[in-house]
Structures are given as C-alpha cells and as structure tokens.
Design an enzyme around this catalytic site. Sequence first.
Site, PDB file in Angstrom:
ATOM      1  N   TYR A 142      13.229   6.940   4.024  1.00 32.48           N
ATOM      2  CA  TYR A 142      14.102   7.929   3.374  1.00 32.48           C
ATOM      3  C   TYR A 142      15.151   8.480   4.338  1.00 32.48           C
ATOM      4  O   TYR A 142      16.141   9.063   3.926  1.00 32.48           O
ATOM      5  CB  TYR A 142      13.293   9.104   2.803  1.00 32.48           C
ATOM      6  CG  TYR A 142      12.406   8.752   1.617  1.00 32.48           C
ATOM      7  CD1 TYR A 142      12.421   7.489   1.054  1.00 32.48           C
ATOM      8  CD2 TYR A 142      11.561   9.695   1.057  1.00 32.48           C
ATOM      9  CE1 TYR A 142      11.611   7.160  -0.014  1.00 32.48           C
ATOM     10  CE2 TYR A 142      10.734   9.380  -0.027  1.00 32.48           C
ATOM     11  CZ  TYR A 142      10.776   8.106  -0.550  1.00 32.48           C
ATOM     12  OH  TYR A 142       9.975   7.789  -1.604  1.00 32.48           O
ATOM     13  N   LYS A 191       0.569  -0.348   5.614  1.00 30.37           N
ATOM     14  CA  LYS A 191       0.709  -1.716   5.084  1.00 30.37           C
ATOM     15  C   LYS A 191       0.790  -2.629   6.300  1.00 30.37           C
ATOM     16  O   LYS A 191       1.760  -3.376   6.494  1.00 30.37           O
ATOM     17  CB  LYS A 191       1.973  -1.769   4.196  1.00 30.37           C
ATOM     18  CG  LYS A 191       2.149  -3.053   3.431  1.00 30.37           C
ATOM     19  CD  LYS A 191       1.161  -3.246   2.307  1.00 30.37           C
ATOM     20  CE  LYS A 191       1.336  -4.614   1.655  1.00 30.37           C
ATOM     21  NZ  LYS A 191       0.211  -5.005   0.803  1.00 30.37           N
ATOM     22  N   ASP A 223      -1.904  -0.514  -0.942  1.00 28.87           N
ATOM     23  CA  ASP A 223      -2.160  -1.043  -2.291  1.00 28.87           C
ATOM     24  C   ASP A 223      -3.612  -0.790  -2.697  1.00 28.87           C
ATOM     25  O   ASP A 223      -3.905  -0.410  -3.837  1.00 28.87           O
ATOM     26  CB  ASP A 223      -1.779  -2.530  -2.400  1.00 28.87           C
ATOM     27  CG  ASP A 223      -2.040  -3.316  -1.136  1.00 28.87           C
ATOM     28  OD1 ASP A 223      -2.571  -2.731  -0.169  1.00 28.87           O
ATOM     29  OD2 ASP A 223      -1.740  -4.519  -1.099  1.00 28.87           O
ATOM     30  N   ASP A 247       4.875   9.884  -0.742  1.00 27.36           N
ATOM     31  CA  ASP A 247       5.590  10.348  -1.927  1.00 27.36           C
ATOM     32  C   ASP A 247       4.908   9.778  -3.181  1.00 27.36           C
ATOM     33  O   ASP A 247       4.594  10.488  -4.146  1.00 27.36           O
ATOM     34  CB  ASP A 247       7.047   9.852  -1.827  1.00 27.36           C
ATOM     35  CG  ASP A 247       7.955  10.457  -2.875  1.00 27.36           C
ATOM     36  OD1 ASP A 247       7.505  11.371  -3.587  1.00 27.36           O
ATOM     37  OD2 ASP A 247       9.112  10.012  -2.979  1.00 27.36           O
ATOM     38  N   ASP A 251       1.891  11.736  -5.836  1.00 28.86           N
ATOM     39  CA  ASP A 251       2.124  11.896  -7.278  1.00 28.86           C
ATOM     40  C   ASP A 251       0.954  11.320  -8.070  1.00 28.86           C
ATOM     41  O   ASP A 251       0.508  11.907  -9.057  1.00 28.86           O
ATOM     42  CB  ASP A 251       3.419  11.182  -7.700  1.00 28.86           C
ATOM     43  CG  ASP A 251       4.615  12.120  -7.678  1.00 28.86           C
ATOM     44  OD1 ASP A 251       4.490  13.211  -7.084  1.00 28.86           O
ATOM     45  OD2 ASP A 251       5.661  11.773  -8.242  1.00 28.86           O
TER      46      ASP A 251
END
Length: 359
Positions: A142, A191, A223, A247, A251
Amino acid sequence: MKKVVTVIKGDGIGPEIVTETLKVMDVIGVQYGHEFKYQEIAAGGAGIDACGKALPEESMEKCLDCDSVLLGAVGGPKWDQVDPKNRPEAALLGIRSGMGLYANLRPAKLFPQLAEASPLKPSIVAQGIDFLVVRELIGGVYFGNRYTREIGGQLVATDEMTYGELEVERIARVAFDTARKRRSKVTSIDKANVLDSSRLWRKVCERVAKDYPDVEFENMLVDNTAMQIVKCPSQFDVVVTENMFGDILSDEASMITGSIGMIPSSSLGKGTRGMYEPIHGSAPDIAGQNLANPIGTILSGAMMLKYSFDMDEEAAAIEAAVNAVLDDGYRTGDMMSEGMKRVSCSEMGDLIAAKLKKA
Ligand code: NAD
C-alpha cells in the site's frame, strides 16, 4: 488526569457514533476524576467540503499535538469523483503515516449475546472467537512504488511490496508483547512459499520469537489462514501480518463475529499516542437517521483509555456496561433478532452511559 483528544467525527454516520462515544467518555471523566478536552478537526469528506483538502494542514498538526485521536469514519458517494490523491480515505493514510502509526490492533471477539449473528455453524461458534489481528500499517504494497506503463501496446501496472527487517521486527514485538497480556500465542502470517518479502518476514519473526520463550509461536500461510479463520477460529490468540494480508484477514475476522458495528480498533506507533476508530466505514445508507450502532466506536474509546492513557479500570468499566446493555436485550437494527428490544444510536449511547452511572 487531563487528556487532550483530537476528535474527527468525519462523514456519514461518523458524527452520530462519535457523539455517543464522547457521552460515555464524559461519564468516565466524572466518575474517575479525569478531564477529557476534545479538539474537533475536519478531515475526510468534511475536510474537502470545508477547505478542499481531505487532510488540511492544521488538522494534521492537531493530530500531532494531542494525547490521542478518536475517529468516526470518512468517505461516501458524495466524494467518489474527487482526485484519488485527495479522496476522503487519503486522510486516514496521511494521519497514519504522519503520526507514525505502524501497528493496527483489531480484536475479533464474539459477544456471546450475539452468537446467533455469526455466519459460522453453532458448533464452531461454541468453541469461542476471541483473537487479535496485529496488522503492519504503514509499509508493504500500500505504500510501495506503483506505476502504469505502456509495454508492447498494452498498459501494464505494477505495485511493489517492500519490507525491511526493522519494520518487521517492531511489529513482531508489538504482537509478542500483546500476546503476553492475553493467552501467550502468536501466529505469524505470510506467503513465504512465493514472496521474498514474506521470506524475510518469516525469518525476522522467528528471530524475535526467540526473545519470547514463554510465548507459543507458529507460522501460517495466508491462504491457509483464510480457511482456518472460518474452520477453527478458536485456535488463534494473536495473529501478526503485513499490511495487505492484515487488511483482508481482519475483515474476514470481523465478519465471523456477527456485526461490523461492534468492533473497535487501535493504531499505535512509538510512544503512547494512537488513533482509535471502529472498523466499519461511514455507512452512507443509514447516515443521519439515528440508526447506527455506536458500540464499535464506544469500544474504540475504551481501547484509547487502556492502551494510550493506562486507564485499565475505566476501559473495563465501559466493556462491562456494553455487556450489561446487551444482556438486557437492547439492540440497534444491525444486530436485531427476535425477542430483543430495538433502540436507536442515541438510545444505545444513553443506555451504556446510564449503566456506567449506576455502576
Ligand atoms: P461500511 O462499513 O460503511 O458499510 C457496510 C454496511 O455495514 C452498510 O450496510 C452499513 O449500513 C453497515 N454498517 C456499517 N457500520 C455500521 C454501524 N455502525 N451500524 C450499523 N450498520 C453499519 O462500508 P462501505 O459501504 O463499503 O463504505 C462506505 C464508505 O465508507 C465508503 O466511502 C468507504 O470508502 C468508507 N470507509 C471508511 C472507512 C474508515 O473511515 N475507516 C473504512 C471503510 C470504508
């Protein structure tokens, strides 16, 4: 104690939910002998309307000159067409990086009174959902370089994800220190089977873990984590991860607790000053109708008392008052179920304030 709180009511339901939070904080002030001084600033859509800037300079100055910041929410369809660099949400990124807030703490906690609202099977919910997502907030993709070029007759877009050892180490330490105050387990998410930045992330977290032999530590691929959060959320205590994974996972974590309106968050950096806000947005669909659930913002206020002002008892009193009001069967529309008593945003604030006064 005297504390100066910079208040950003923001857009949409922001003014409604923040008003209820200040109502509750004022009761705490009276009961425990603290003085909270609020300095209100314009940011987000309100900043654009006031002076054309999502984050006016004097607003940023007041975020740096206070003991902590309380935010409702920013954004809404009214500002969808403004220049992307000056969108209301740009104010959040500006405040986070301006204040050096690199750690975002988001509890995923299911209130037992709202168990029915969780989309998970009752057998999974019964095991309990109570974990904390610690997300790196001012690094990664980001904040990396991004550009779009024309190559071979087509547009090609690139976003760079960069992490340095020190950035990873400081957020890992936040996670381990916080785990010591909870159930002493840290799961680091990456990851590392694909990304270089994740391989560095893993190496640094494993190194930091050696300084915390009393805290259980494990690595998990992002994942797999997305699956485990819905399959067996009770396995998690503190989850630490980079900005974009955090992020998305936070959620997902909030969704399984039933209501987006219930969850607070804190963003912290060096020192005790932080920014506190509910995890939801400005909910333009219900703005101005006194329908919003103010509890996520009220609990954000409680987090401010705990993490920034060292007022553990006061924070616990707010949490207990929220629990007691839910026990009494009061619900805003978003968490309403059969047999419960429906109340407005301001009535919910009044009920929580009244419980505190009685206590
Ligand atoms: P949202 O979180 O605002 O709303 C999603 C849904 O949840 C809506 O149906 C809304 O009514 C409901 N909801 C949210 N908070 C609620 C509450 N406290 N009580 C009852 N119901 C609630 O997400 P969105 O609709 O995707 O975004 C709306 C605007 O908010 C957008 O402009 C977005 O960019 C912005 N946004 C801001 C923040 C922030 O300020 N931190 C975060 C996310 C989104």
